[in-house]
Write an enzyme that holds these catalytic residues in place. Structure first.
Site, mmCIF file in Angstrom:
data_model
loop_
_atom_site.group_PDB
_atom_site.id
_atom_site.type_symbol
_atom_site.label_atom_id
_atom_site.label_comp_id
_atom_site.label_asym_id
_atom_site.label_seq_id
_atom_site.Cartn_x
_atom_site.Cartn_y
_atom_site.Cartn_z
ATOM 1 N N ARG A 132 9.029 40.582 52.162
ATOM 2 C CA ARG A 132 8.818 40.812 50.741
ATOM 3 C C ARG A 132 9.539 39.667 50.035
ATOM 4 O O ARG A 132 9.273 38.514 50.380
ATOM 5 C CB ARG A 132 9.276 42.210 50.306
ATOM 6 C CG ARG A 132 8.550 42.686 49.040
ATOM 7 C CD ARG A 132 8.936 44.075 48.589
ATOM 8 N NE ARG A 132 10.261 44.109 47.959
ATOM 9 C CZ ARG A 132 10.830 45.207 47.462
ATOM 10 N NH1 ARG A 132 10.197 46.365 47.542
ATOM 11 N NH2 ARG A 132 12.016 45.168 46.903
ATOM 12 N N LYS A 140 15.744 53.513 39.892
ATOM 13 C CA LYS A 140 14.404 53.244 39.351
ATOM 14 C C LYS A 140 13.542 54.497 39.279
ATOM 15 O O LYS A 140 12.652 54.585 38.455
ATOM 16 C CB LYS A 140 13.716 52.139 40.144
ATOM 17 C CG LYS A 140 13.617 52.329 41.612
ATOM 18 C CD LYS A 140 13.250 50.986 42.260
ATOM 19 C CE LYS A 140 13.248 51.097 43.759
ATOM 20 N NZ LYS A 140 13.361 49.795 44.415
HETATM 21 C C1 LIG Z 1 14.287 50.015 45.459
HETATM 22 C C2 LIG Z 1 15.204 48.959 45.890
HETATM 23 C C3 LIG Z 1 16.397 49.293 46.539
HETATM 24 C C4 LIG Z 1 16.774 50.708 46.902
HETATM 25 O O1 LIG Z 1 16.096 51.122 48.064
HETATM 26 P P1 LIG Z 1 16.373 52.555 48.722
HETATM 27 O O2 LIG Z 1 15.643 52.524 50.003
HETATM 28 O O3 LIG Z 1 15.845 53.566 47.772
HETATM 29 O O4 LIG Z 1 17.852 52.679 48.917
HETATM 30 C C5 LIG Z 1 17.247 48.252 46.881
HETATM 31 N N1 LIG Z 1 16.934 46.964 46.614
HETATM 32 C C6 LIG Z 1 15.801 46.613 45.996
HETATM 33 C C7 LIG Z 1 15.510 45.166 45.742
HETATM 34 C C8 LIG Z 1 14.892 47.601 45.623
HETATM 35 O O5 LIG Z 1 13.748 47.250 45.006
#
Ligand SMILES: *Cc1c(COP(=O)(O)O)cnc(C)c1O
Length: 352
Positions: free
Chosen positions: A129, A36
């Site tokens: 969340r 992202k």
């Molecule tokens: C951003 C995100 C991740 C990745 O998280 P990192 O800490 O960057 O590895 C994984 N799952 C979801 C749902 C996310 O939004």
């Protein structure tokens, strides 16, 4: 042209391969690379395809639209909006979900386009969340999902250390395993994916803390910055410095350090506390809060410091240092800083 961010693609490819290997050593055979932060930059994301990862994940459908030619399943990470389900089934092979109403809307959209859409049902293990709260009833929801003609329940997953800062451990991850066992025996099916979180779960590698049934992780920050995210420690064998941000000095003059006269608030409505340090050599850079929050930038030259800025300006204290206009100042960026800079149209992206 400045400002610009220089991205070390080779290091990121190396990190991705290393994370795939380390995950394997921990019985996790499938990794989703979370991109992202790259705002849909095709070449960079495409270069991760050959590193052994199994899916590409992004939280915005607009980014996934730019990745249609990538030869791996694509996953929408943020729960879909009902208003975007047509795009979701078109541009994402998989989506993370927690609302049956949304899942039914996805089914309708998939049916209309005659495609099958896969979902990972998210459970909230206590981080607060997204996800169905782990201790509340979910059987009825699974039953509803299994009734849908164009939705495949690919697996279940959880997200940790995002809102509540909940740090993963065996006890917390076992909440997800319990749910997997209940669903599989109740409905006599096999859940292909049990997704045990993000880069914060990497903290548990090599400690026999990850239940064997966890077979999938979604990794962003660990691949990009070579760190686990429960405590921010470096992961052995990975590169940490993969992003350098550069901005140009447009004014460099010695001025007092205190405003001269009565003061109120700055251009962002904040009352700033300014310390009197006497005469100060101050450099203004052509970068501002429109592009990045200034505290996310860390000057590589540690003898200089950021003293503030506004939407288009960043002011540095360069007292006693040899800086002048036209020169470039380099910064390290952290994950939130990178996210903003990559999304600023004014910041050039250089891949090397
Ligand atoms: C951003 C995100 C991740 C990745 O998280 P990192 O800490 O960057 O590895 C994984 N799952 C979801 C749902 C996310 O939004």
């Amino acid at each position: 042209m400045y400002p610009r961010i220089i991205i070390n693609t080779d290091h990121i490819i190396h990190n991705s391969k290393m994370m795939v290997q380390k995950a394997k050593e921990n019985h996790i055979d499938s990794i989703m690379a979370v991109v992202k932060v790259f705002a849909g930059h095709y070449d960079l994301i495409n270069s991760l395809v050959e590193t052994g990862i199994h899916q590409i994940g992004d939280s915005r459908i607009e980014n996934l639209k730019l990745l249609t030619h990538i030869q791996l399943p694509k996953c929408l990470l943020r729960l879909p909006m009902i208003s975007e389900v047509d795009d979701v089934v078109q541009y994402a092979d998989i989506s993370l979900n927690s609302e049956i109403k949304t899942i039914k809307a996805l089914n309708q959209a998939a049916k209309k386009s005659n495609i099958n859409h896969q979902i990972i049902l998210m459970f909230d293990l206590g981080d607060l969340r997204e996800g169905l709260y782990y201790s509340k009833p979910y059987i009825h929801i699974v039953e509803n999902i299994l009734d849908l003609s164009h939705i495949e329940l690919l697996g279940i997953g959880a997200n940790l250390t995002c809102y509540g800062g909940l740090v993963p451990n065996k006890k917390i991850l076992n909440r997800l395993i319990h749910i997997k066992d209940v669903i599989e025996s109740k409905f006599n099916l096999h859940l292909k994916i049990v997704s045990g979180g993000n880069s914060s779960t990497v903290t548990l590698f090599d400690q026999s803390e990850i239940p064997k049934a966890i077979n999938h992780l979604r990794l962003g920050e660990s691949i990009l910055f070579g760190k686990e995210t429960s405590y921010g420690t470096n992961i052995e064998g990975l590169h940490q410095d993969n992003f350098i941000f550069e901005a140009e000095i447009i004014e460099c003059q010695t001025k007092p350090s205190l405003p001269d006269g009565d003061t109120s608030i700055n251009s962002f409505g904040e009352k700033v506390q300014i310390e009197d340090k006497g005469a100060m050599k101050r450099a203004i850079l052509a970068i501002g809060k429109q592009d990045v929050m200034l505290n996310y930038l860390k000057p590589i030259d540690t003898s200089i410091s950021i003293i503030g800025g506004s939407s288009d300006h960043l002011i540095l204290d360069v007292t006693g240092r040899d800086y002048d206009i036209g020169q470039i100042v380099q910064f390290r960026v952290d994950y939130p800083g990178l996210l903003l800079l990559m999304n600023s149209n004014y910041v050039k992206k250089i891949f090397k």
